[in-house]
Design an enzyme around this catalytic site. Structure first.
Site, mmCIF file in Angstrom:
data_model
loop_
_atom_site.group_PDB
_atom_site.id
_atom_site.type_symbol
_atom_site.label_atom_id
_atom_site.label_comp_id
_atom_site.label_asym_id
_atom_site.label_seq_id
_atom_site.Cartn_x
_atom_site.Cartn_y
_atom_site.Cartn_z
ATOM 1 N N ASN A 65 -70.596 -0.385 -5.094
ATOM 2 C CA ASN A 65 -70.654 -1.675 -5.774
ATOM 3 C C ASN A 65 -70.459 -2.783 -4.749
ATOM 4 O O ASN A 65 -69.699 -2.631 -3.802
ATOM 5 C CB ASN A 65 -69.547 -1.786 -6.831
ATOM 6 C CG ASN A 65 -69.461 -3.193 -7.400
ATOM 7 O OD1 ASN A 65 -68.570 -3.958 -7.057
ATOM 8 N ND2 ASN A 65 -70.401 -3.557 -8.247
ATOM 9 N N VAL A 66 -71.169 -3.880 -4.968
ATOM 10 C CA VAL A 66 -70.952 -5.101 -4.199
ATOM 11 C C VAL A 66 -70.672 -6.197 -5.212
ATOM 12 O O VAL A 66 -71.487 -6.438 -6.105
ATOM 13 C CB VAL A 66 -72.173 -5.503 -3.346
ATOM 14 C CG1 VAL A 66 -71.837 -6.704 -2.481
ATOM 15 C CG2 VAL A 66 -72.670 -4.347 -2.512
ATOM 16 N N GLY A 67 -69.521 -6.828 -5.094
ATOM 17 C CA GLY A 67 -69.170 -7.885 -6.031
ATOM 18 C C GLY A 67 -68.474 -9.030 -5.320
ATOM 19 O O GLY A 67 -67.966 -8.874 -4.208
ATOM 20 N N ARG A 70 -62.126 -12.747 -5.649
ATOM 21 C CA ARG A 70 -61.221 -13.659 -4.966
ATOM 22 C C ARG A 70 -60.575 -12.956 -3.793
ATOM 23 O O ARG A 70 -60.060 -11.848 -3.930
ATOM 24 C CB ARG A 70 -60.142 -14.075 -5.953
ATOM 25 C CG ARG A 70 -60.028 -15.532 -6.117
ATOM 26 C CD ARG A 70 -59.242 -15.923 -7.308
ATOM 27 N NE ARG A 70 -57.866 -15.481 -7.345
ATOM 28 C CZ ARG A 70 -57.096 -15.646 -8.402
ATOM 29 N NH1 ARG A 70 -57.574 -16.218 -9.473
ATOM 30 N NH2 ARG A 70 -55.852 -15.247 -8.386
ATOM 31 N N GLU A 176 -60.113 -23.005 -9.522
ATOM 32 C CA GLU A 176 -61.445 -22.584 -9.958
ATOM 33 C C GLU A 176 -62.322 -23.821 -10.136
ATOM 34 O O GLU A 176 -61.907 -24.939 -9.859
ATOM 35 C CB GLU A 176 -61.336 -21.839 -11.306
ATOM 36 C CG GLU A 176 -60.757 -20.454 -11.192
ATOM 37 C CD GLU A 176 -61.793 -19.413 -10.783
ATOM 38 O OE1 GLU A 176 -62.931 -19.768 -10.444
ATOM 39 O OE2 GLU A 176 -61.445 -18.223 -10.807
#
Length: 191
Positions: A65-67, A70, A176
């Protein structure tokens, strides 16, 4: 839609530009090697890597997975990470904890949009496959130097490490979008 319907599995190559300059051990100091900003002055607890992709593998299935998660810079060789519940990194981390094994990860910085774009949303396959669909052929990946992860050969910077099982530390608060400040949470650490 065309990229999704015409995905390509990545191809492993022997070396790539991301490994032209390699620093290991005491040579590594994220605080002095990278210009990491404080996103919301007066609100953030420290600097955060912006738009770095975190690559992980499920310790049970081997699924990659690549995500975008933070990443708080906590020291020369430490990053706080927020694996949001429901995200693939969250499940990889929880599976590694259940197995009492460190989770190898790689943070990739300076990616092509063909890597960055798939990293922003959840797909039921490896984001590298979709990146191949965007470019019309397989994405070239290389083996990381110190962890069992494949990273895009043309990524500018790769930070390799492990999330240790059953260890949490305070991470955040962090500003954010639209002025919202996420609260401090107990999260894992990439060493």
């Amino acid at each position: 839609v065309q990229a999704e319907e015409n995905r390509y599995k990545p191809v492993l190559v022997e070396n790539g530009p991301c490994q032209e300059n390699v620093l290991i051990g005491d040579e590594v100091d994220i605080t002095s090697l990278l210009p990491v900003p404080i996103w919301t002055p007066g609100k953030d607890v420290g600097p955060y890597i912006t738009a770095g992709g975190t690559v992980s593998k499920d310790p049970e299935t081997g699924e990659t997975n690549v995500g975008i998660y933070r990443l708080q810079v906590k020291g020369a060789k430490r990053l706080g990470v927020y694996p949001s519940p429901g995200a693939d990194l969250f499940y990889h981390w929880k599976n590694s904890e259940r197995l009492s094994k460190p989770l190898p990860v790689a943070v990739i910085i300076g990616n092509s949009p063909i890597i960055q774009y798939p990293s922003f949303y959840k797909v039921p396959y490896c984001e590298y496959d979709l990146a191949g669909g965007f470019q019309g052929g397989p994405l070239e990946v290389v083996k990381a130097k110190t962890v069992d992860i494949e990273v895009p050969a043309f990524t500018e910077i790769v930070i390799e490490g492990y999330i240790q099982p059953n260890y949490l530390e305070a991470e955040g608060p962090w500003g954010e979008a639209f002025g919202v400040v996420c609260p401090q949470r107990m999260n894992p650490v990439i060493e």
